[in-house]
Design an enzyme around this catalytic site. Structure first.
Site, PDB file in Angstrom:
ATOM      1  CB  THR A  13      76.610  59.884 -70.988  1.00 22.14           C
ATOM      2  OG1 THR A  13      75.814  59.861 -72.177  1.00 22.14           O
ATOM      3  CG2 THR A  13      77.872  60.707 -71.232  1.00 22.14           C
ATOM      4  N   GLY A  14      75.135  57.616 -69.241  1.00 14.85           N
ATOM      5  CA  GLY A  14      73.933  56.829 -68.992  1.00 14.85           C
ATOM      6  C   GLY A  14      74.158  55.349 -69.173  1.00 14.85           C
ATOM      7  CB  SER A  15      77.060  53.325 -69.389  1.00 14.27           C
ATOM      8  OG  SER A  15      77.977  54.066 -68.613  1.00 14.27           O
ATOM      9  N   GLY A  18      70.536  49.323 -69.136  1.00 14.87           N
ATOM     10  CA  GLY A  18      70.012  49.327 -70.496  1.00 14.87           C
ATOM     11  C   GLY A  18      71.043  49.360 -71.598  1.00 14.87           C
ATOM     12  N   GLY A  20      73.133  51.700 -72.540  1.00 13.22           N
ATOM     13  CA  GLY A  20      74.437  52.201 -72.144  1.00 13.22           C
ATOM     14  C   GLY A  20      75.283  51.145 -71.480  1.00 13.22           C
ATOM     15  CE1 TYR A 152      63.682  59.836 -75.920  1.00  9.24           C
ATOM     16  CE2 TYR A 152      62.299  58.950 -77.658  1.00  9.24           C
ATOM     17  CZ  TYR A 152      63.419  58.863 -76.874  1.00  9.24           C
ATOM     18  OH  TYR A 152      64.291  57.814 -77.020  1.00  9.24           O
TER      19      TYR A 152
END
Length: 263
Positions: A13-15, A18, A20, A152
């Site tokens: 996920t989130g690839s 950066g 990912g 965060y």
């Protein structure tokens, strides 16, 4: 070393950028079939195309994992997944004075519940097949938080915590659950922040000077530099591999020694 990833299917996920992106590229290079995920279709498609151009097997999928509908769509397109890397997350750099309860709830949905949604949808298939890897991308701020970005920091702590709970739940199933905890990694946003900080603190004008100073004063570590995305990706690839079957519930810190703890 043969990591045994050939024939395995991985969703990162989130690839689309950066860390990912580096993880997706590394897993594909090791023989896994990867599902590249993001929220920007053109950027996500470009990463998948880059992997295919390099000889890897990749498809792209877009969707907002902070919603049930988005998670349903991603899971349906991804299909049967052997390796789930929950990397997607959000960071805004806000401090206590700027934060509201609503912002705390929003970042928890993106950084924690999104990963839970994918676990909920994909781990049952791993159970049926008797093999799987679930890897959370956490961070040292989970156990040594700073004053800034408390919301965060808390979401990282939740990721680390759920990793261990999931490992206990999956005992004896052939599925492992682990965390990779990066330190300061040289992505474009981090580089931009370091350059801005250098102008304020007088760290020098060359990148070599800036990185050395930042790794001494800003994110102190024993290596004297930022980590590289490929170094995180290599740690993920090992934990995803057949070689790591005896590792579960672990926190693998890849931070140059930033977190000084014997536990």
């Amino acid at each position: 070393m043969d990591l045994g990833l050939s024939g395995k299917r991985a969703l990162i996920t989130g690839s689309s950028t950066g860390l990912g992106q580096a993880i997706a590229q590394t897993l594909a290079a090791e023989g896994a079939s990867v599902v590249v995920h993001g929220r920007n279709a053109s950027r996500t498609d470009a990463v998948a195309e880059h992997i295919r151009a390099a000889g890897g097997d990749a498809v792209s999928v877009t969707g907002d994992l902070a919603t049930d509908a988005g998670a349903d769509a991603v899971a349906a397109t991804a299909g049967d997944i052997d390796i789930l890397v929950n990397n997607a997350g959000h960071y805004d750099g806000l401090g206590w004075p700027e934060l509201t309860a609503e912002l705390w709830a929003q970042i928890y949905q993106v950084n924690v519940v999104s990963g839970v949604r994918m676990i909920e949808r994909l781990v049952p298939g791993m159970r049926r097949r008797g093999w799987g890897r679930v890897i959370q991308i956490g961070g040292g701020l989970a156990i040594q938080p700073v004053a800034m970005q408390p919301h965060y920091n808390a979401t990282l702590a939740a990721r680390h915590n759920l990793t261990v709970s999931l490992a206990r739940e999956l005992a004896g199933t052939g599925i492992t659950s682990n965390t990779v905890a990066p330190g300061a990694i040289l992505t474009e946003p981090v580089r931009d922040m370091a350059i801005r900080a250098a102008a304020v603190h007088g760290w020098g004008s060359t990148w070599e000077d800036i990185e050395r100073a930042a790794a001494t004063e800003w994110f102190p570590n024993d290596i004297g530099r930022f980590g590289r995305p490929d170094e995180i990706a290599s740690a993920v690839a090992f934990l995803a591999s057949t070689q790591a079957g005896y590792i579960s519930g672990a926190d693998l810190r890849v931070d140059g020694g930033t977190i000084r703890s014997v536990a």
